[in-house]
Design a protein around this motif. Structure first.
Motif, PDB file in Angstrom:
ATOM      1  N   PRO A  21       7.843   2.707  -2.184  1.00  0.00           N
ATOM      2  CA  PRO A  21       6.706   2.488  -1.148  1.00  0.00           C
ATOM      3  C   PRO A  21       7.066   1.703   0.081  1.00  0.00           C
ATOM      4  CG  PRO A  21       6.321   1.085  -3.174  1.00  0.00           C
ATOM      5  CD  PRO A  21       7.718   1.809  -3.676  1.00  0.00           C
TER       6      PRO A  21
ATOM      7  N   GLU B 235       3.159  -0.338   4.010  1.00  0.00           N
ATOM      8  CA  GLU B 235       1.745   0.350   4.165  1.00  0.00           C
ATOM      9  C   GLU B 235       1.308   0.769   2.769  1.00  0.00           C
ATOM     10  OE1 GLU B 235       3.503  -0.031   7.917  1.00  0.00           O
ATOM     11  OE2 GLU B 235       4.213   1.280   6.225  1.00  0.00           O
ATOM     12  N   GLU B 236       2.309   1.397   2.429  1.00  0.00           N
ATOM     13  CA  GLU B 236       1.623   1.971   0.891  1.00  0.00           C
ATOM     14  C   GLU B 236       1.573   0.869  -0.338  1.00  0.00           C
ATOM     15  OE1 GLU B 236       3.888   6.247   1.066  1.00  0.00           O
ATOM     16  OE2 GLU B 236       5.056   4.513   0.735  1.00  0.00           O
TER      17      GLU B 236
ATOM     18  N   ASP C  86      -1.960  -0.484   0.239  1.00  0.00           N
ATOM     19  CA  ASP C  86      -2.966   0.537   0.110  1.00  0.00           C
ATOM     20  C   ASP C  86      -2.567   1.615  -0.957  1.00  0.00           C
ATOM     21  OD1 ASP C  86      -4.960   2.542   0.169  1.00  0.00           O
ATOM     22  OD2 ASP C  86      -4.727   2.769   2.399  1.00  0.00           O
TER      23      ASP C  86
ATOM     24  N   LEU D 113      -3.316   5.289  -0.273  1.00  0.00           N
ATOM     25  CA  LEU D 113      -2.333   5.891   0.576  1.00  0.00           C
ATOM     26  C   LEU D 113      -1.007   6.119  -0.428  1.00  0.00           C
ATOM     27  CD1 LEU D 113      -1.382   6.789   3.389  1.00  0.00           C
ATOM     28  CD2 LEU D 113      -0.460   4.281   3.512  1.00  0.00           C
ATOM     29  N   TYR D 114      -0.631   5.316  -1.168  1.00  0.00           N
ATOM     30  CA  TYR D 114       0.460   5.261  -1.944  1.00  0.00           C
ATOM     31  C   TYR D 114       0.308   6.534  -2.870  1.00  0.00           C
ATOM     32  CZ  TYR D 114       4.375   3.683  -4.781  1.00  0.00           C
ATOM     33  OH  TYR D 114       5.631   3.431  -5.736  1.00  0.00           O
TER      34      TYR D 114
ATOM     35  N   ASN E 240       0.524   9.882  -0.923  1.00  0.00           N
ATOM     36  CA  ASN E 240       1.784  10.340  -0.398  1.00  0.00           C
ATOM     37  C   ASN E 240       2.661  10.824  -1.435  1.00  0.00           C
ATOM     38  OD1 ASN E 240       0.939   9.627   2.165  1.00  0.00           O
ATOM     39  ND2 ASN E 240       1.965   7.721   2.188  1.00  0.00           N
TER      40      ASN E 240
END
Length: 532
Positions: free
Chosen positions: A268, A271-272, A275, A278-279, A282
């Motif tokens: 990751p 940012e992932e 969050d 979000l991870y 994606n």
């Protein structure tokens, strides 16, 4: 007509509903399956039961004699090297007996230190558990209720699974803490295997991943499951083929193919890691691309397939759409549906709001009582949910409760407002802004010009055909100082970008595909206007 009925099992934009699967067979395949199944099914069932009976004591012996403290640590030493291979072989024998003779493995499984978590998708059937063999029996997450099942409970104990009760929030918190401890143990605990979709689908799309596997921001290894067979028998979904049907059809085949593909470890980004959602999104998109299927924002909420738009939940199988389909099959055209809506709103404004199948049949103008009973069935759960939300013991709630709860819903008594608002919104026969004002007045039972959060939840549930569990954000956006006026309510649902999307994509007759709603001149009816 078949095409129209199939739309009930399709989601927006024409993509197939991932929660529906039915085994499609030719006459030859049905005859062959019946002949082979009459012999193979009982034989395979007996062999599988025998292997399970062998697994039961072996699984229990692994932790036998250990204290509660020792059971909370990973099993090592002779208990691992003796019992782990035995269960691995017996588990493989179970699936071999069911016809999974070959399992093709692509890629390389990462070690626990490389990727503490294996995320597996799509999750299509309980037979997916065969993936535990090529992954060397990693630890899994399971419902705590499964521990009471014969053999399965012993296997979960053997696996030292993380257990969670879906009905107990405290259990969920403990499970998250336990999960976090294990996947951040730097190799102390075995690798974890998780199905991030959280439920089974038909594999034609990936539904939204739950964030549990991604909470700690550690690397994961995506694992893809495929069943490259001419006849797709293994899948068991919310609607369609039952689990027993899946077992029968699978056991009736000479063999069933399965492919397990290990993708490269996903590391990751910063940012992932900060969050988890979000991870998860994606990784879902990456796996969907590798599978060649769409990544969707569909989830199961309260046992119902939904699409999330903001904090609102939109049912993939709208009761209003199904109602309109039944009315069409009953011979009702646009003018008859419009007349039925007029009768329903008159009843809502002047008479008892609770109706049974007989009353509803008269209001709809259908001769077949079964049609009305089916429609009542679509909305009975919406009524049950709203009754549970009621905080005020007024005349309305007492009337509905006595009719519905004490009858145990055996007669499927429903709130007529639910049917009227949902069908009217989807039919296009009522101007939408006028419908919103009507809805506000129907749920403002005390005539104060204000709706509570509970009343707003029931109102939105009526419009959308599904109980809204997370209404707090909408209420805070449309109310002022705890006061929700009609103008603010209408303005929010027609001007706010998120709720405009709900209106434009979910509550439009053109999107619903109800081309049969035409008048006698062949013109589509849209609100109070005719669109040629």
């Amino acid at each position: 007509m078949e095409k129209l009925e199939r739309r009930v099992h399709e989601s927006h934009h024409g993509s197939k509903n991932p929660f529906f699967h039915a085994v499609t067979m030719s006459s030859f395949q049905r005859i062959r399956g019946l002949i082979l199944g009459s012999f193979l099914f009982p034989v395979r069932l007996v062999v599988v039961v025998l292997f399970f009976l062998l697994m039961w004591p072996v699984a229990r012996l692994r932790l036998a004699g250990l204290s509660a403290e020792d059971r909370n640590r990973p099993v090592t030493g002779w208990r691992r090297w003796l019992f782990h291979p035995a269960i691995w072989l017996l588990a493989r024998a179970v699936f071999f007996s069911l016809g999974f003779v070959w399992v093709r493995v692509k890629g390389r499984r990462a070690s626990q230190k490389e990727a503490p978590v294996l995320v597996v998708a799509p999750h299509s059937t309980f037979l997916d558990m065969l993936v535990l063999n090529p992954t060397q029996l990693p630890t899994v997450v399971s419902r705590s209720e499964n521990t009471s099942l014969p053999v399965i409970g012993a296997l979960l104990e053997f696996n030292q699974s993380v257990l969670v009760s879906r009905s107990d929030p405290d259990s969920r918190r403990k499970a998250v803490a336990q999960l976090t401890e294990r996947i951040t143990s730097n190799g102390y605990w075995p690798q974890m295997l998780m199905f991030p979709e959280g439920t089974t689908t038909n594999g034609k799309a990936l539904i939204k991943f739950k964030p549990g596997a991604f909470l700690c921001g550690i690397p994961v290894q995506p694992v893809l499951l495929r069943y490259p067979n001419k006849l797709d028998t293994v899948r068991w979904t919310y609607k369609g083929t039952t689990w027993l049907g899946a077992v029968w059809h699978t056991a009736s085949q000479l063999y069933t193919n399965m492919t397990v593909e290990f993708l490269p470890v996903y590391n990751p980004s910063p940012e992932e890691r900060n969050d988890p959602n979000l991870y998860a999104d994606n990784v879902q998109k990456l796996m969907a691309k590798a599978l060649g299927v769409p990544a969707t924002d569909y989830i199961m909420e309260g046992g119902v397939p939904v699409q999330k738009v903001g904090h609102l939940s939109l049912p993939l199988q709208s009761p209003g759409r199904e109602t309109l389909t039944l009315l069409h099959k009953a011979g009702l055209g646009a003018s008859e549906v419009e007349a039925a809506l007029d009768r329903m709103i008159d009843r809502c404004q002047s008479g008892p709001l609770s109706v049974g199948a007989e009353d509803l049949a008269g209001l709809l103008g259908v001769a077949d009582r079964r049609t009305a009973e089916n429609i009542c069935g679509f909305y009975s759960e919406v009524l049950r949910a709203c009754l549970l939300l009621r905080r005020h013991c007024d005349v309305m709630s007492v009337t509905l409760a006595s009719s519905a709860l004490f009858c145990g819903f055996q007669e499927k008594v429903v709130d007529l407002r639910q049917i009227y608002l949902n069908v009217a919104a989807l039919s296009g026969l009522v101007d939408f802004k006028s419908l919103l004002r009507t809805a506000f007045n129907l749920f403002d039972e005390e005539g104060t010009g204000n709706l509570s959060a509970e009343e707003l939840s029931c109102l939105m549930g009526a419009l959308l055909g599904l109980r809204q569990r997370h209404i707090e954000q909408l209420y805070s956006e449309v109310s002022s100082g705890g006061w929700l006026s009609q103008d603010n309510f209408v303005r929010a649902l027609t001007n706010h970008p998120t709720y405009q999307k709900v209106v434009n994509e979910h509550l439009q007759p053109g999107q619903a595909g109800w081309q049969f709603l035409v008048n006698n001149n062949g013109n589509m009816l849209n609100g109070t206007k005719k669109v040629i």
